[in-house]
Design a protein around this motif. Structure first.
Motif, PDB file in Angstrom:
ATOM      1  N   GLY A 154       0.799  -1.229   0.000  1.00  0.00           N
ATOM      2  CA  GLY A 154       0.000   0.000   0.000  1.00  0.00           C
ATOM      3  C   GLY A 154       0.826   1.271   0.000  1.00  0.00           C
ATOM      4  O   GLY A 154       0.495   2.254   0.678  1.00  0.00           O
ATOM      5  N   LYS A 155       1.868   1.276  -0.792  1.00  0.00           N
ATOM      6  CA  LYS A 155       2.729   2.465  -0.855  1.00  0.00           C
ATOM      7  C   LYS A 155       2.023   3.631  -1.553  1.00  0.00           C
ATOM      8  O   LYS A 155       2.214   4.784  -1.181  1.00  0.00           O
ATOM      9  N   THR A 156       1.195   3.294  -2.558  1.00  0.00           N
ATOM     10  CA  THR A 156       0.554   4.361  -3.318  1.00  0.00           C
ATOM     11  C   THR A 156      -0.244   5.293  -2.411  1.00  0.00           C
ATOM     12  O   THR A 156      -0.163   6.516  -2.531  1.00  0.00           O
ATOM     13  N   LEU A 157      -0.957   4.681  -1.494  1.00  0.00           N
ATOM     14  CA  LEU A 157      -1.803   5.473  -0.614  1.00  0.00           C
ATOM     15  C   LEU A 157      -0.962   6.424   0.233  1.00  0.00           C
ATOM     16  O   LEU A 157      -1.325   7.594   0.446  1.00  0.00           O
ATOM     17  N   GLN A 203      -1.605   3.237 -14.896  1.00  0.00           N
ATOM     18  CA  GLN A 203      -2.342   2.551 -13.840  1.00  0.00           C
ATOM     19  C   GLN A 203      -2.557   3.478 -12.648  1.00  0.00           C
ATOM     20  O   GLN A 203      -3.643   3.541 -12.093  1.00  0.00           O
ATOM     21  N   HIS A 204      -1.512   4.173 -12.271  1.00  0.00           N
ATOM     22  CA  HIS A 204      -1.644   5.115 -11.161  1.00  0.00           C
ATOM     23  C   HIS A 204      -2.724   6.145 -11.465  1.00  0.00           C
ATOM     24  O   HIS A 204      -3.575   6.436 -10.644  1.00  0.00           O
ATOM     25  N   TYR A 205      -2.642   6.654 -12.669  1.00  0.00           N
ATOM     26  CA  TYR A 205      -3.592   7.685 -13.048  1.00  0.00           C
ATOM     27  C   TYR A 205      -5.022   7.146 -12.980  1.00  0.00           C
ATOM     28  O   TYR A 205      -5.904   7.750 -12.364  1.00  0.00           O
ATOM     29  N   VAL A 259       8.673   9.510  -6.556  1.00  0.00           N
ATOM     30  CA  VAL A 259       9.243   8.644  -7.585  1.00  0.00           C
ATOM     31  C   VAL A 259       8.910   7.211  -7.209  1.00  0.00           C
ATOM     32  O   VAL A 259       9.320   6.731  -6.153  1.00  0.00           O
ATOM     33  N   ASP A 260       8.130   6.561  -8.040  1.00  0.00           N
ATOM     34  CA  ASP A 260       7.716   5.201  -7.710  1.00  0.00           C
ATOM     35  C   ASP A 260       8.711   4.189  -8.277  1.00  0.00           C
ATOM     36  O   ASP A 260       9.270   4.393  -9.347  1.00  0.00           O
ATOM     37  N   GLU A 261       8.881   3.113  -7.566  1.00  0.00           N
ATOM     38  CA  GLU A 261       9.739   2.015  -8.024  1.00  0.00           C
ATOM     39  C   GLU A 261      11.127   2.521  -8.385  1.00  0.00           C
ATOM     40  O   GLU A 261      11.636   2.303  -9.462  1.00  0.00           O
ATOM     41  N   GLN A 262      11.713   3.182  -7.438  1.00  0.00           N
ATOM     42  CA  GLN A 262      12.944   3.915  -7.701  1.00  0.00           C
ATOM     43  C   GLN A 262      14.142   3.044  -8.016  1.00  0.00           C
ATOM     44  O   GLN A 262      15.143   3.533  -8.485  1.00  0.00           O
ATOM     45  N   VAL A 290       5.384  -4.152 -12.572  1.00  0.00           N
ATOM     46  CA  VAL A 290       5.162  -3.284 -11.426  1.00  0.00           C
ATOM     47  C   VAL A 290       3.797  -2.618 -11.404  1.00  0.00           C
ATOM     48  O   VAL A 290       3.295  -2.179 -12.430  1.00  0.00           O
ATOM     49  N   GLY A 291       3.221  -2.593 -10.242  1.00  0.00           N
ATOM     50  CA  GLY A 291       2.121  -1.692  -9.982  1.00  0.00           C
ATOM     51  C   GLY A 291       0.737  -2.081 -10.485  1.00  0.00           C
ATOM     52  O   GLY A 291      -0.238  -1.511 -10.041  1.00  0.00           O
ATOM     53  N   VAL A 292       0.655  -3.036 -11.385  1.00  0.00           N
ATOM     54  CA  VAL A 292      -0.664  -3.356 -11.914  1.00  0.00           C
ATOM     55  C   VAL A 292      -1.515  -4.010 -10.821  1.00  0.00           C
ATOM     56  O   VAL A 292      -1.048  -4.873 -10.095  1.00  0.00           O
TER      57      VAL A 292
HETATM   58 MG    MG Z   1       3.134   0.357  -6.261  1.00  0.00          MG
END
Ligand code: MG
Ligand code: ADP
Length: 697
Positions: free
Chosen positions: A306-309, A337-339, A401-404, A559-561
Motif C-alpha cells: 500500500g505504498k501508493t496510498l 495505472q496510477h492515473y 518517484v515510484d519504483e525507484q 510493477v504496480g498493476v
Molecule cells: Mg506500487
C-alpha cells in the motif's frame, strides 16, 4: 618525466606513456582508462601462475599451466576442421597441442625432437587432455615464458592485448614509484587499527603479486590488499553521498503542514483503514514535509503493502497548501495505472489531475503542459517525461518517484535539480518495492532517510507457488480454463532473456495465438510494451472490468498493476528472471480475498542453481527474504537494477563481498569529518571523479 617532480597522476593522460598513440588512447577510453591513475586502479580480475612448470601428467581439464616437453609427433589432421596436432611428452605424460590456425613456418618449427615450453588451458580432447592454441616457445636457452611473479589478467576490450596492458601498467607503476604522487588518504590511526598497508603497496601487490601470493584469496577479492582498496572506495562513496545530503539540507523547501483536511476526506472515502505501518510511515513523511528543508526519503515496502496510498497522502498535504505534486513512474503502463486508480479517488474531491508521458502529443500535450504551468493541475502523474525540457510546473511542492530501484544517484540528483524553482526545492519521496538489504542501503542510499512499510493489509493470503516443467504445459492450460470458468482471472507472463522489447512482444503474440486455439471459450487479451498507450489502457480497463479473463503479457506488468480478482499467474521460463523480478510479477496476484496461485513453468532440465533459486520463490512470499537471497546469488548490480545502467558500479568494492566493511566505513567517515576534513575532497576526487553517478556536485 623528471624524477621527484610532484605530479598528479590523475592529471597525466595515458597518451604520455610510451607506445600510446591516438588509436590506443581511444581503445583505453572505451574501458574508462584516461589517465595514469585510471590505469593504476584498473586491477586484474584474475591471475595466471606461469612461475613454474607443471608436469604434463598432472595437467587436467580446466587447468591453466606452463608445461614443457619434447615433441614426439607433429601432423596436420583433418577432423571437423583441419588442424595441426603436436604431441609432446616429458616423462610424466603426453599431451597434444592443437592449432587451427598455423603458418607453414610454424609447422616447420615444431619438429620432432624439439623441446618446447607452452602455456595454455587443458581441455578434454579426443586423445586425452589437449591444449588448444597455447602460447609457446621452442626452447633454445632463453625462457621468457617462465615468470617470477603471478601474471595478471586485466579486464580488456577487443584488440587490446594482455601483453600490451602489462607493459602499460609497468610504466604506470614505475611512474608511481618515482613520483610518490599517490598520498595515503586514510588517516594513520585508521590504517593502524584496521591493519591496512599503504595504497602504493597495495597497488603494487595487486598488479604484480609475488610467487607465494594466495591465488584463491586474490581471485575471491578478499586479500588484505584488496580489502584496503575496497574500504577506501566505499569510504569515498559514503562521504560523497553524505556530502550531497548536507548540501541538500542547505536548500529550502516549501513547508507543507498537515491541514487535516484532504487526507481526512480521502480516508473517509476508503472501504478500509490504514495499516499501522502505513500510518507510521505517513507520519514520518508528514513530519518531514512540514519543514523548510527538502525531504529526501526512501519508502520501502513489499509488493502490495500500500505504498501508493502513503504517497497520495503526502500529495494531498502539498495540494492543501496550494502546491502541486507529481508522481513519476518508470514505465508508461505503471504511470497509466496510477492515473486510472487515483482518478476515482481524487476526482470526487475536486482535485485536478493530469497525465503526461512522451506519447501524449499534439493538442492534448499542449493542454496538459498549460495546466501544469498555470498551476491548474494539482496532481501530475506520468513517466520521466515530467521532467524533460519544456515541461514546467507552476509551484511544485512534492515529487514522488515510484519504483525507484531503476534510478541511480545521478538520476535522483538530476531530478532534484529539475525541481529547483528560484532556489526552492520540492520535497522528494522515493518508493521501492524491491526491498533493499540494509548493507546495500548504506552504500546506495546514504543520502536518503528511510521508512519501511513492514506490514501487508489484512486479509491477504500468501500466494501458493508451484514449480512445473514445461512438459506439463497442457495441464496448466487446462487449469486456466477451469479457473476462468469459475469466474477467476489469470495472467500468463512471457519472458525472454533478450532485452529486446520486439522479441518479447513476439513471444507474447505467439502465446496469444496458441491460447486462442486452446481456450476458445475464454476471452483473452494481449498486452505488451509496443501497444499504443490508449490500447494498453483499454486492455487494462477491460481486464479490470472482467471482460478479459486471461491476459497474456510481457514483463511490462511487472510493477504496480492492480487487479484484485486475478488469482492465477503463469510465468513462462521463470529461470530467466531474477528473484526480485519474479516476486514483483507474482505480487500481481494474491491481492483479493480468494486463494491465489503462481505457476513457475520452467524449461527443463533446470540447473541446480536455477532449482535452488526458484525453490526460494516457493518457500517464501517475503520480499525482504527473497531480496537477501537474490543478493547472495546474483550480486548487487542486479538487485539494485543498476547493472545495465552502469550506476553504482565500483572499481574495487563488491557490495556483497565487502558488506562487513560497511559499518566501519560509516564509523570512520564520521571520525574523518571531524579529525581530517581535508581528506574528504581528495578522497572523493580520487575514486569518483568523472563518475556519472554523482553529477558535478
Ligand atoms: Mg506500487
Ligand atoms: P504497492 O505497495 O505494491 O504499490 P499498492 O499501493 O498498489 O501496493 O496497494 C495494493 C492494493 O492494496 C491496492 O488495491 C490498494 O487499494 C490496497 N490497499 C492499500 N492500503 C490498504 C489497506 N490499508 N487495507 C486494505 N487494502 C489496502
Amino acid at each position: 618525466m623528471p624524477a621527484g617532480q610532484a605530479l598528479d597522476l590523475q592529471q597525466v593522460p595515458v597518451s604520455e606513456l610510451k607506445g600510446v598513440g591516438p588509436k590506443l588512447e581511444e581503445k583505453l577510453a572505451t574501458i574508462h582508462i584516461h589517465t595514469v591513475l585510471d590505469l593504476l586502479f584498473h586491477l586484474p580480475f584474475r591471475y595466471q601462475d606461469r612461475t613454474r612448470v607443471t608436469p604434463i601428467g598432472s595437467l587436467n581439464h580446466g587447468i591453466e599451466a606452463v608445461v614443457e616437453g619434447e615433441i614426439m609427433g607433429s601432423a596436420v589432421v583433418f577432423g571437423r576442421r583441419r588442424s595441426l596436432l603436436v604431441k609432446i611428452q616429458d616423462g610424466s605424460g603426453i599431451t597434444s597441442l592443437r592449432f587451427f590456425h598455423f603458418s607453414a613456418a610454424q609447422k616447420n618449427n615444431l619438429k620432432i625432437g624439439a623441446r618446447i615450453r607452452c602455456f595454455g588451458e587443458g581441455r578434454w580432447g579426443k586423445s586425452g587432455v589437449e591444449i588448444i592454441h597455447p602460447e609457446y616457445e621452442v626452447l633454445s636457452g632463453a625462457n621468457k615464458l617462465l615468470a617470477d611473479r603471478l601474471t595478471p589478467i586485466y579486464p580488456s576490450t577487443e584488440g587490446l592485448h594482455q601483453a600490451r596492458m602489462r607493459t602499460l601498467v609497468d610504466q604506470a607503476l614505475i611512474m608511481l614509484a618515482k613520483s610518490k604522487a599517490l598520498p595515503d588518504l586514510l588517516p594513520p590511526e585508521l590504517s593502524n587499527e584496521l591493519d591496512f598497508i599503504s595504497l602504493e603497496d597495495a597497488l603494487n601487490y595487486l598488479h604484480r603479486p609475488p610467487v607465494d601470493a594466495v591465488l584463491s584469496q586474490l581471485e575471491a577479492g578478499t586479500h588484505p590488499a584488496q580489502s584496503r582498496l575496497s574500504f577506501e572506495e566505499l569510504l569515498a562513496n559514503y562521504l560523497c553521498l553524505r556530502r550531497l545530503r548536507e548540501l541538500a539540507d542547505k536548500h529550502s523547501a516549501p513547508p507543507l503542514p498537515d491541514k487535516n483536511k484532504l487526507v481526512k476526506i480521502l480516508l473517509a472515502s476508503l472501504p478500509f483503514a490504514l495499516t499501522a505501518a502505513q500510518q507510521r510511515v505517513g507520519q514520518e513523511i508528514a513530519r518531514d514535509i512540514e519543514k523548510q528543508t527538502p525531504m529526501l526519503r526512501l519508502v520501502q515496502g513489499d509488493v502490495g503493502s500500500g505504498k501508493t496510498l502513503v504517497a497520495v497522502m503526502a500529495a494531498l498535504h502539498a495540494i492543501e497548501n496550494n502546491f502541486q505534486a507529481a508522481i513519476m513512474a518508470p514505465t508508461e503502463i505503471l504511470a497509466e495505472q496510477h492515473y486510472l486508480n487515483l482518478q476515482p479517488l481524487l476526482q470526487p474531491m475536486g482535485i485536478e489531475m493530469v497525465y503526461l508521458s512522451s506519447k501524449i502529443k499534439g493538442k492534448a500535450r499542449v493542454a496538459v503542459l498549460q495546466a501544469m504551468a498555470s498551476g491548474q493541475a494539482q496532481l501530475v502523474v506520468g513517466t520521466h517525461a515530467l521532467f524533460q525540457e519544456g515541461v514546467n510546473f507552476s509551484k511544485l511542492g512534492l515529487i514522488v518517484v515510484d519504483e525507484q530501484h531503476r534510478f541511480g544517484v545521478h538520476q535522483r540528483l538530476a531530478l532534484r535539480e529539475k525541481g529547483n524553482h528560484d532556489g526552492t526545492y520540492p520535497h522528494q519521496l522515493i518508493m521501492t518495492a524491491t526491498p533493499i538489504p540494509r548493507t546495500l542501503t548504506m552504500s546506495a542510499y546514504a543520502d536518503l532517510d528511510c521508512s519501511i512499510i513492514d506490514e501487508l493489509p489484512p486479509g491477504r493470503t500468501p500466494v501458493n507457488t508451484i514449480l512445473t516443467p514445461d512438459s506439463r504445459r497442457d495441464e496448466i492450460i487446462e487449469r486456466i480454463s477451469n479457473a476462468c470458468k469459475d469466474g477467476k482471472q489469470a495472467y500468463w507472463v512471457c519472458t525472454l532473456i533478450e532485452e529486446s522489447e520486439a522479441l518479447q512482444c513476439q513471444a507474447a503474440e505467439v502465446t496469444y495465438t496458441e491460447m486462442q486455439q486452446h481456450l476458445s471459450n475464454i476471452s483473452i487479451g494481449l498486452i505488451h510494451g509496443r501497444l499504443k498507450p490508449k490500447e494498453k489502457a483499454e486492455i487494462m480497463q477491460a481486464f479490470k472490468a472482467g471482460d478479459i479473463q486471461l491476459l497474456i503479457a510481457t514483463t511490462v506488468i511487472e510493477v504496480g498493476v492492480d487487479v484484485p480478482n486475478a488469482s492465477l499467474m503463469v510465468i513462462e521460463n521463470p529461470e530467466r528472471l531474477g528473484l526480485a523480478q519474479l516476486h514483483q510479477l507474482r505480487g500481481r496476484v494474491g491481492r483479493g480475498k480468494q486463494e491465489s496461485h503462481c505457476v513457475l513453468l520452467y524449461k527443463s532440465p533446470l540447473s541446480d542453481v536455477a532449482k535452488e533459486r526458484l525453490s526460494i520463490m516457493r518457500q517464501s512470499n517475503d520480499g525482504f527474504y527473497i531480496a537477501e537471497k537474490d543478493l547472495e546469488i546474483r550480486g548487487p548490480g542486479e538487485v539494485l537494477g543498476t547493472r545495465q545502467t552502469g550506476l553504482m558500479e565500483f572499481k574495487m568494492a563488491d557490495l556483497m563481498r565487502d558488506a562487513h566493511l560497511q559499518p566501519k566505513v560509516k564509523l570512520w567517515s564520521e571520525k574523518i569529518k571531524t579529525s581530517h576534513p581535508d581528506f574528504i575532497e581528495p578522497l572523493i576526487k580520487r575514486w569518483l571523479a568523472g563518475s556519472e553517478q554523482y553529477g558535478n556536485v
